[in-house]
Design a protein around this motif. Structure first.
Motif, PDB file in Angstrom:
ATOM      1  N   MET A 192     -60.431   3.197  -5.553  1.00 14.17           N
ATOM      2  CA  MET A 192     -60.016   4.082  -6.642  1.00 14.17           C
ATOM      3  C   MET A 192     -58.492   4.091  -6.733  1.00 14.17           C
ATOM      4  SD  MET A 192     -62.645   5.741  -8.065  1.00 14.17           S
ATOM      5  CE  MET A 192     -61.911   7.248  -8.666  1.00 14.17           C
ATOM      6  N   PRO A 193     -57.905   3.833  -7.928  1.00 16.22           N
ATOM      7  CA  PRO A 193     -56.456   3.895  -8.045  1.00 16.22           C
ATOM      8  C   PRO A 193     -55.977   5.317  -7.946  1.00 16.22           C
ATOM      9  CG  PRO A 193     -57.464   3.554 -10.199  1.00 16.22           C
ATOM     10  CD  PRO A 193     -58.556   3.458  -9.191  1.00 16.22           C
ATOM     11  N   PRO A 194     -54.753   5.552  -7.422  1.00 17.00           N
ATOM     12  CA  PRO A 194     -54.257   6.901  -7.295  1.00 17.00           C
ATOM     13  C   PRO A 194     -54.014   7.509  -8.658  1.00 17.00           C
ATOM     14  CG  PRO A 194     -52.512   5.322  -6.856  1.00 17.00           C
ATOM     15  CD  PRO A 194     -53.788   4.546  -7.020  1.00 17.00           C
ATOM     16  N   ALA A 195     -54.187   8.824  -8.736  1.00 15.16           N
ATOM     17  CA  ALA A 195     -53.942   9.506  -9.994  1.00 15.16           C
ATOM     18  C   ALA A 195     -52.456   9.477 -10.294  1.00 15.16           C
ATOM     19  CB  ALA A 195     -54.425  10.957  -9.906  1.00 15.16           C
ATOM     20  N   ALA A 196     -52.123   9.383 -11.581  1.00 16.39           N
ATOM     21  CA  ALA A 196     -50.715   9.404 -11.970  1.00 16.39           C
ATOM     22  C   ALA A 196     -50.117  10.749 -11.605  1.00 16.39           C
ATOM     23  CB  ALA A 196     -50.601   9.168 -13.478  1.00 16.39           C
ATOM     24  N   PRO A 197     -48.840  10.765 -11.194  1.00 13.29           N
ATOM     25  CA  PRO A 197     -48.220  12.025 -10.854  1.00 13.29           C
ATOM     26  C   PRO A 197     -48.231  12.955 -12.047  1.00 13.29           C
ATOM     27  CG  PRO A 197     -46.644  10.187 -10.745  1.00 13.29           C
ATOM     28  CD  PRO A 197     -47.984   9.612 -11.064  1.00 13.29           C
ATOM     29  N   ALA A 198     -48.534  14.222 -11.792  1.00 10.16           N
ATOM     30  CA  ALA A 198     -48.623  15.185 -12.874  1.00 10.16           C
ATOM     31  C   ALA A 198     -47.267  15.356 -13.526  1.00 10.16           C
ATOM     32  CB  ALA A 198     -49.116  16.536 -12.335  1.00 10.16           C
ATOM     33  N   ALA A 199     -47.239  15.263 -14.855  1.00  9.42           N
ATOM     34  CA  ALA A 199     -45.995  15.476 -15.572  1.00  9.42           C
ATOM     35  C   ALA A 199     -45.662  16.956 -15.572  1.00  9.42           C
ATOM     36  CB  ALA A 199     -46.133  14.969 -17.012  1.00  9.42           C
ATOM     37  N   PRO A 200     -44.378  17.317 -15.539  1.00 10.02           N
ATOM     38  CA  PRO A 200     -44.008  18.719 -15.596  1.00 10.02           C
ATOM     39  C   PRO A 200     -44.523  19.349 -16.882  1.00 10.02           C
ATOM     40  CG  PRO A 200     -42.075  17.289 -15.277  1.00 10.02           C
ATOM     41  CD  PRO A 200     -43.263  16.410 -15.473  1.00 10.02           C
ATOM     42  N   PRO A 201     -44.775  20.668 -16.859  1.00 11.77           N
ATOM     43  CA  PRO A 201     -45.302  21.329 -18.053  1.00 11.77           C
ATOM     44  C   PRO A 201     -44.428  21.099 -19.277  1.00 11.77           C
ATOM     45  CG  PRO A 201     -45.339  22.809 -16.160  1.00 11.77           C
ATOM     46  CD  PRO A 201     -44.608  21.582 -15.739  1.00 11.77           C
ATOM     47  N   THR A 202     -43.122  20.911 -19.078  1.00  6.81           N
ATOM     48  CA  THR A 202     -42.194  20.755 -20.192  1.00  6.81           C
ATOM     49  C   THR A 202     -41.975  19.292 -20.571  1.00  6.81           C
ATOM     50  OG1 THR A 202     -40.350  20.809 -18.628  1.00  6.81           O
ATOM     51  CG2 THR A 202     -40.981  22.900 -19.661  1.00  6.81           C
ATOM     52  N   ALA A 203     -42.718  18.376 -19.970  1.00 10.88           N
ATOM     53  CA  ALA A 203     -42.512  16.953 -20.241  1.00 10.88           C
ATOM     54  C   ALA A 203     -42.738  16.660 -21.716  1.00 10.88           C
ATOM     55  CB  ALA A 203     -43.462  16.113 -19.391  1.00 10.88           C
ATOM     56  N   GLU A 255     -41.928  11.185 -22.406  1.00 10.23           N
ATOM     57  CA  GLU A 255     -41.947  11.179 -20.937  1.00 10.23           C
ATOM     58  C   GLU A 255     -43.359  10.939 -20.425  1.00 10.23           C
ATOM     59  OE1 GLU A 255     -40.514  11.415 -17.028  1.00 10.23           O
ATOM     60  OE2 GLU A 255     -39.403  11.291 -18.912  1.00 10.23           O
ATOM     61  N   ARG A 256     -44.365  11.491 -21.105  1.00  9.67           N
ATOM     62  CA  ARG A 256     -45.751  11.272 -20.686  1.00  9.67           C
ATOM     63  C   ARG A 256     -46.142   9.806 -20.846  1.00  9.67           C
ATOM     64  NH1 ARG A 256     -47.031  15.626 -23.984  1.00  9.67           N
ATOM     65  NH2 ARG A 256     -48.696  14.491 -25.027  1.00  9.67           N
ATOM     66  N   VAL A 257     -45.731   9.203 -21.947  1.00 13.17           N
ATOM     67  CA  VAL A 257     -46.015   7.780 -22.147  1.00 13.17           C
ATOM     68  C   VAL A 257     -45.300   6.947 -21.094  1.00 13.17           C
ATOM     69  CG1 VAL A 257     -45.816   5.823 -23.729  1.00 13.17           C
ATOM     70  CG2 VAL A 257     -46.336   8.105 -24.637  1.00 13.17           C
ATOM     71  N   TYR A 258     -44.053   7.264 -20.847  1.00  9.16           N
ATOM     72  CA  TYR A 258     -43.254   6.554 -19.842  1.00  9.16           C
ATOM     73  C   TYR A 258     -43.936   6.594 -18.481  1.00  9.16           C
ATOM     74  CZ  TYR A 258     -39.345   5.871 -16.566  1.00  9.16           C
ATOM     75  OH  TYR A 258     -38.540   5.443 -15.540  1.00  9.16           O
ATOM     76  N   ARG A 259     -44.376   7.763 -18.067  1.00  4.93           N
ATOM     77  CA  ARG A 259     -45.042   7.907 -16.768  1.00  4.93           C
ATOM     78  C   ARG A 259     -46.361   7.145 -16.730  1.00  4.93           C
ATOM     79  NH1 ARG A 259     -43.728  12.481 -13.439  1.00  4.93           N
ATOM     80  NH2 ARG A 259     -41.785  13.454 -14.093  1.00  4.93           N
ATOM     81  N   HIS A 260     -47.102   7.206 -17.837  1.00  4.81           N
ATOM     82  CA  HIS A 260     -48.394   6.520 -17.912  1.00  4.81           C
ATOM     83  C   HIS A 260     -48.223   5.016 -17.720  1.00  4.81           C
ATOM     84  CE1 HIS A 260     -52.329   5.259 -19.487  1.00  4.81           C
ATOM     85  NE2 HIS A 260     -51.656   4.407 -20.245  1.00  4.81           N
ATOM     86  N   VAL A 261     -47.295   4.434 -18.464  1.00  3.26           N
ATOM     87  CA  VAL A 261     -47.109   2.987 -18.395  1.00  3.26           C
ATOM     88  C   VAL A 261     -46.542   2.583 -17.040  1.00  3.26           C
ATOM     89  CG1 VAL A 261     -45.902   1.007 -19.383  1.00  3.26           C
ATOM     90  CG2 VAL A 261     -46.819   2.789 -20.892  1.00  3.26           C
ATOM     91  N   LYS A 262     -45.583   3.331 -16.559  1.00  3.74           N
ATOM     92  CA  LYS A 262     -44.953   2.973 -15.290  1.00  3.74           C
ATOM     93  C   LYS A 262     -45.962   3.028 -14.147  1.00  3.74           C
ATOM     94  CE  LYS A 262     -40.449   3.422 -13.214  1.00  3.74           C
ATOM     95  NZ  LYS A 262     -39.118   4.067 -13.303  1.00  3.74           N
ATOM     96  N   GLN A 263     -46.794   4.055 -14.137  1.00  8.76           N
ATOM     97  CA  GLN A 263     -47.834   4.158 -13.113  1.00  8.76           C
ATOM     98  C   GLN A 263     -48.788   2.978 -13.193  1.00  8.76           C
ATOM     99  OE1 GLN A 263     -48.275   6.579 -10.800  1.00  8.76           O
ATOM    100  NE2 GLN A 263     -50.329   6.103 -10.061  1.00  8.76           N
ATOM    101  N   ALA A 264     -49.153   2.585 -14.417  1.00 12.03           N
ATOM    102  CA  ALA A 264     -50.114   1.499 -14.599  1.00 12.03           C
ATOM    103  C   ALA A 264     -49.530   0.145 -14.224  1.00 12.03           C
ATOM    104  CB  ALA A 264     -50.601   1.474 -16.046  1.00 12.03           C
ATOM    105  N   VAL A 265     -48.223  -0.026 -14.408  1.00 13.36           N
ATOM    106  CA  VAL A 265     -47.579  -1.293 -14.066  1.00 13.36           C
ATOM    107  C   VAL A 265     -47.277  -1.376 -12.576  1.00 13.36           C
ATOM    108  CG1 VAL A 265     -45.476  -2.682 -14.371  1.00 13.36           C
ATOM    109  CG2 VAL A 265     -46.585  -1.648 -16.361  1.00 13.36           C
ATOM    110  N   LEU A 266     -46.691  -0.314 -12.019  1.00 14.25           N
ATOM    111  CA  LEU A 266     -46.192  -0.379 -10.646  1.00 14.25           C
ATOM    112  C   LEU A 266     -47.247  -0.090  -9.592  1.00 14.25           C
ATOM    113  CD1 LEU A 266     -42.760   1.460 -10.998  1.00 14.25           C
ATOM    114  CD2 LEU A 266     -43.203  -0.991 -11.016  1.00 14.25           C
TER     115      LEU A 266
END
Length: 226
Positions: free
Chosen positions: A1-12, A16-27
Motif C-alpha cells: 500500500m502506498p503511503p497516504a499523502a501528507p495532509a494539507a494544512p486547512p488553509t492550503a 498547493e493541494r495540486v502541488y502536493r498531490h503531484v509531488k507525492q505521486a512522483v516522488l
C-alpha cells in the motif's frame, strides 16, 4: 500500500493541494513515473479543483525540475537522467563527508536524534513502507549536515532532497535486499560518531554513498568506493 499523502494544512490553496498531490505521486508513491504525461483535466478531476490552480502548481513543479510543460498537451514527468544521478551523488559525497567530520565530537542531542531516526527507519522497513523509510533515511543524513553548522551547505543539501527521495524509493523497490544493508550502514555511521572518530565516520559515509551510486547506475553492489 502506498503511503497516504501528507495532509494539507486547512488553509492550503487549491494550487498547493495540486502541488502536493503531484509531488507525492512522483516522488513517493511512484504513481506518476518518468515519461508519464499529465493533463490539466485529469489532475483537476483527481484533486477536485479547477484548471487554473493546476496550471499554477505545474509551473511550480517545472521550476523544481520534476516536470516539463508542453502547451495544450500537458506536463511530462521527467525521468531521472544519468547526469542527474552523477550530479546528486557527487554533491552528496562532497557535502556529507565534510559535514560528518565537522559533526565530531557529536553533541548528545545529535546522537539521540540519529538513533531515533534509525529506529524509525527500522520500523518502516519492518512494515514494508519503503517511502516512509526513505523519508527517515534522508532525515538521518540531513541531521548530520545541519549540525555541522554551515548554513550554505545545509541549503545546498536541502535542494537535493526531492531528487534523493525519488532515486532512493526506486532503488529500494528494485533492490529490496538493500534495505537491511542500508540500516547496517547507518548504524556504522552512528557508531563512528558515538566513538568520536571523524575519519571512520567519513569512510562509512563514503562507502554508503558509493554503494548507492553503484546500484543506481546498475553497476552492482560490488563496487564500494568511487
Amino acid at each position: 500500500m502506498p503511503p497516504a499523502a501528507p495532509a494539507a494544512p486547512p488553509t492550503a490553496t487549491a494550487a498547493e493541494r495540486v502541488y502536493r498531490h503531484v509531488k507525492q505521486a512522483v516522488l513517493m508513491d511512484r504513481r506518476y513515473e518518468g515519461g508519464t504525461l499529465l493533463t490539466e483535466g485529469e489532475l483537476a478531476d483527481a484533486v477536485g479543483v479547477s484548471r487554473t490552480p493546476v496550471r499554477e502548481a505545474l509551473l511550480r513543479l517545472e521550476t523544481e525540475g520534476l516536470l516539463k510543460l508542453y502547451p495544450k498537451k500537458g506536463a511530462l514527468v521527467l525521468p531521472v537522467s544519468a547526469q542527474e544521478i552523477t550530479d546528486v551523488i557527487e554533491t552528496r559525497l562532497l557535502v556529507e563527508e565534510f559535514t560528518v567530520r565537522r559533526a565530531v565530537p557529536a553533541p548528545p542531542g545529535l546522537l539521540e536524534r540519529l538513533a531515533e531516526l534509525l529506529e524509525e527507519q527500522r520500523r518502516h522497513a519492518a512494515e514494508g513502507d519503503l517511502a516512509a523509510m526513505m523519508a527517515a533515511d534522508r532525515g538521518f543524513h540531513a541531521e548530520i549536515v545541519q549540525r555541522a553548522g554551515n548554513a550554505i551547505l545545509s541549503r545546498l543539501y536541502d535542494q537535493l532532497r526531492d531528487r534523493q527521495l525519488r532515486m532512493g524509493v526506486a532503488l529500494l523497490h528494485a533492490h529490496p535486499e538493500r534495505v537491511e544493508r542500508t540500516l547496517a550502514e547507518h548504524a556504522e555511521i552512528l557508531a563512528a560518531l558515538r566513538a568520536g572518530d571523524a575519519e571512520t565516520a567519513a569512510a562509512a559515509v563514503r562507502g554508503h554513498v558509493g554503494r548507492v551510486e553503484a546500484l543506481v547506475r546498475g553497476a552492482g553492489a560490488g563496487r564500494h568506493d568511487r
